[in-house]
Design an enzyme around this catalytic site. Structure first.
Site, PDB file in Angstrom:
ATOM      1  N   HIS A  67       0.627  -1.159   0.073  1.00 29.58           N
ATOM      2  CA  HIS A  67      -0.106   0.081  -0.013  1.00 29.58           C
ATOM      3  C   HIS A  67       0.977   1.301   0.026  1.00 29.58           C
ATOM      4  CE1 HIS A  67      -4.051   1.957   1.500  1.00 29.58           C
ATOM      5  NE2 HIS A  67      -3.406   2.758   0.906  1.00 29.58           N
ATOM      6  N   HIS A  69       1.473   5.331  -2.151  1.00 27.64           N
ATOM      7  CA  HIS A  69       1.148   6.246  -2.999  1.00 27.64           C
ATOM      8  C   HIS A  69       2.438   7.029  -3.404  1.00 27.64           C
ATOM      9  CE1 HIS A  69      -3.071   5.980  -1.379  1.00 27.64           C
ATOM     10  NE2 HIS A  69      -2.643   5.448  -0.241  1.00 27.64           N
ATOM     11  N   ARG A  71       2.709   8.966  -6.071  1.00 29.95           N
ATOM     12  CA  ARG A  71       2.497  10.600  -6.576  1.00 29.95           C
ATOM     13  C   ARG A  71       2.896  10.764  -7.902  1.00 29.95           C
ATOM     14  NH1 ARG A  71      -1.141  10.891  -2.350  1.00 29.95           N
ATOM     15  NH2 ARG A  71      -0.347  11.247  -0.419  1.00 29.95           N
ATOM     16  N   ASN A 101      -4.733   6.570  -6.684  1.00 27.74           N
ATOM     17  CA  ASN A 101      -5.291   7.964  -6.635  1.00 27.74           C
ATOM     18  C   ASN A 101      -4.392   9.257  -7.015  1.00 27.74           C
ATOM     19  OD1 ASN A 101      -3.621   7.432  -4.446  1.00 27.74           O
ATOM     20  ND2 ASN A 101      -4.614   8.716  -3.001  1.00 27.74           N
ATOM     21  N   HIS A 183     -10.707   0.884   0.843  1.00 27.09           N
ATOM     22  CA  HIS A 183     -10.678   1.885   1.811  1.00 27.09           C
ATOM     23  C   HIS A 183     -12.062   2.102   2.539  1.00 27.09           C
ATOM     24  CE1 HIS A 183      -9.190   6.018   3.350  1.00 27.09           C
ATOM     25  NE2 HIS A 183     -10.310   5.883   3.972  1.00 27.09           N
ATOM     26  N   HIS A 234      -5.626  -0.839   5.621  1.00 23.54           N
ATOM     27  CA  HIS A 234      -5.597   0.042   6.886  1.00 23.54           C
ATOM     28  C   HIS A 234      -6.585  -0.035   8.029  1.00 23.54           C
ATOM     29  CE1 HIS A 234      -7.795   2.708   4.269  1.00 23.54           C
ATOM     30  NE2 HIS A 234      -6.675   3.021   3.733  1.00 23.54           N
ATOM     31  N   ASP A 305       0.564   2.272   3.584  1.00 26.08           N
ATOM     32  CA  ASP A 305      -0.275   3.501   3.378  1.00 26.08           C
ATOM     33  C   ASP A 305       0.540   4.804   3.227  1.00 26.08           C
ATOM     34  OD1 ASP A 305      -2.190   5.063   2.226  1.00 26.08           O
ATOM     35  OD2 ASP A 305      -3.474   5.116   4.160  1.00 26.08           O
ATOM     36  N   HIS A 309       3.178  14.045   2.003  1.00 23.25           N
ATOM     37  CA  HIS A 309       2.862  15.362   1.719  1.00 23.25           C
ATOM     38  C   HIS A 309       3.837  16.311   2.340  1.00 23.25           C
ATOM     39  CE1 HIS A 309      -1.245  14.097   0.471  1.00 23.25           C
ATOM     40  NE2 HIS A 309      -1.342  13.316   1.422  1.00 23.25           N
TER      41      HIS A 309
HETATM   42  O1  DOR Z   1      -4.159   9.487   4.595  1.00 26.52           O
HETATM   43  C1  DOR Z   1      -4.441   9.250   3.532  1.00 26.52           C
HETATM   44  N1  DOR Z   1      -3.657   9.522   2.599  1.00 26.52           N
HETATM   45  N2  DOR Z   1      -5.214   8.120   3.146  1.00 26.52           N
HETATM   46  C2  DOR Z   1      -5.834   7.748   2.054  1.00 26.52           C
HETATM   47  O2  DOR Z   1      -6.613   7.159   2.001  1.00 26.52           O
HETATM   48  C3  DOR Z   1      -5.346   8.310   0.937  1.00 26.52           C
HETATM   49  C4  DOR Z   1      -3.760   8.865   1.296  1.00 26.52           C
HETATM   50  C5  DOR Z   1      -3.130   9.792   0.392  1.00 26.52           C
HETATM   51  O3  DOR Z   1      -3.039   9.404  -1.049  1.00 26.52           O
HETATM   52  O4  DOR Z   1      -2.686  11.010   0.507  1.00 26.52           O
HETATM   53 ZN    ZN Z   2      -3.741   4.647   0.890  1.00 25.91          ZN
END
Ligand code: DOR
Ligand code: ZN
Length: 439
Positions: A67, A69, A71, A101, A183, A234, A305, A309
């Site tokens: 899991h 991300h 970016r 996403n 999710h 999660h 996860d 950021h």
């Molecule tokens: O906290 C999160 N950040 N939960 C998510 O489901 C998406 C993820 C994100 O892509 O920033």
């Molecule tokens: Zn996630």
């Protein structure tokens, strides 16, 4: 003259001497011979090719993080395939699965192929992809081959993928031919708790435990009704754990993330948006319930996860700040420290971070240190210790919620496809890795 294929002149060979290899039966000190990126032999071997003396260091399969991300494309100022894979290597992770996403979201073949192109150029560890469900794309997703599964956002989070209508979700479950990763937070309940708890500005009150638990219950019932496999992402609450204790079937698997194990909502109260993620940090009773689930086998895997950021983006008011924390680099170190401290056994650690993720997602040749499997390995020094520091993080967002945490055990070396890519704090090989093959 062509050579017979047991001695091709481009054959690469690496021998790891005298590592301590972990299995369900215990530990044994022996050698591993790697030929052409695969484990050829485990046992006393006569050295050939390059040799590294491990002198008793622990050898585990490389960690598989299901899991992540990344970016890229869309928000490469937070992370890209090179930076995430350097972070992975430092954390003993040799394979990860990337979530859909992005901007644009990975909701069809074109977006997927663009990610495949970007990762093939610069990702140093093995990678696989999830597709994102919309209310109309399931037939199209069913045509796409070799993905880890389909991600369904039942509660709103980063990005614009959301299935907030039970009729659409039921149709997705009924019609999919792939594993669904959920999710699970019920969007209607998130909206209701937002209405009645908005003035608290407390993330865990606005996204109440009950929203997660109701969504897990709905998902369980639909998975049974349509005989489809689901994986709950999660887990964060004691209520979800209680539902799974009563109803978990072989069609359901689940994951827990380190931030829900090593932090409670106290962290959010003290550090604000640095502790803001979805699902939120929870109360102590939920943290304890998750640990019990890890220890007794209810929880299948640890995933991170990893949701980077930047600090600039986080350092704003509660309502504007994005949700998510980085984790790929600190996951194994935190879990290793917990195992060395007696919170779970080392074989259990190996199972939930390496072997079981490979099984759940059908990753061919991954997750075990046995002949014929890919030589994706993590070498650990159990005697060393270290401190997690923001300034050492390789994730592009350059911070971690675990800054200042002291840990026992250390990742010494990470090997991907038979190549030593990380050694004693340095990335030493920039050769891109491969897309994972799914059964
Ligand atoms: O906290 C999160 N950040 N939960 C998510 O489901 C998406 C993820 C994100 O892509 O920033
Ligand atoms: Zn996630």
């Amino acid at each position: 003259m062509s050579l017979p294929n047991f001695a091709r002149d481009d054959m690469t060979e690496l021998t790891l001497r005298q590592g301590t290899i972990l299995s369900d039966e215990g530990e044994s000190r022996t050698d591993i011979r790697i030929v052409d990126g695969k484990i050829a032999e485990v046992g006393e071997v006569s050295p050939g090719g390059e040799t590294i003396d491990l002198d008793g260091l622990l050898v585990m399969p490389g960690v598989i993080d299901a899991h992540v991300h990344v970016r890229e494309p869309g928000a490469t100022h937070k992370e890209n395939f090179r930076s995430v894979s350097e972070a992975a290597l430092a954390g003993g992770v040799t394979s990860f699965l990337d979530m859909p996403n992005n901007n644009p979201p990975t909701t069809g073949l074109e977006a997927l192929n663009e990610k495949r192109r970007l990762a093939a150029e610069k990702c140093l560890v093995n990678y696989g992809f999830f597709l994102g469900a919309t209310s109309t794309n399931i037939a199209e997703l069913n045509q796409i081959q070799n993905v880890a599964g389909i991600k369904v956002y039942l509660g709103s989070s980063t990005g614009n993928l959301l299935i907030d209508n039970l009729q659409d979700f039921a149709r997705i479950v009924a019609e999919t031919d792939k594993l669904l990763v959920l999710h699970a937070e019920n969007e209607q309940l998130l909206r209701y708790f937002d209405e009645i708890k908005r003035d608290t500005a407390m993330h865990h009150e606005i996204r109440d435990n009950v929203a997660a638990a109701v969504s897990v219950a709905e998902s369980h019932l639909l998975s049974e009704r349509f005989n489809k496999r689901i994986h709950i992402a999660h887990l964060s609450t004691k209520e979800e754990i209680n539902i799974l204790r009563l109803h978990k079937t072989e069609r359901m698997t689940c994951e827990v993330c380190p931030h829900h194990l090593f932090m409670s909502y106290q962290y959010f109260k003290e550090h604000g948006n640095l502790g803001k993620m979805n699902p939120p940090l929870r109360e102590e009773a939920s943290v304890e319930a998750l640990w019990t689930g890890i220890q007794d086998g209810l929880v299948d895997i640890i995933s991170t996860d990893h949701a980077p950021h930047t600090l600039d983006e986080k350092e704003t008011d509660y309502w504007a700040a994005p949700c998510g924390v980085p984790g790929i680099e600190t996951s194994l170190p935190l879990m290793l420290d917990a195992a060395l401290g007696g919170r779970l056994s080392m074989p259990r650690l190996q199972k939930i971070m390496c072997t079981r993720p490979a099984e759940i997602f059908g990753m061919k040749g991954k997750g075990r240190v046995v002949p014929g499997y890919d030589a994706d390995l993590c070498i650990i020094d159990r005697e060393a210790s270290h401190k997690i520091l923001n300034e050492n993080q390789r994730t592009k967002c350059s911070w971690t919620p675990f800054h200042g945490t002291e840990l026992k055990g250390k990742v010494q070396m990470t090997i991907v496809g038979g190549r030593v890519k990380y050694r004693e704090g340095n990335v030493v090989d920039n050769t891109p890795a491969n897309e994972i093959r799914f059964a």
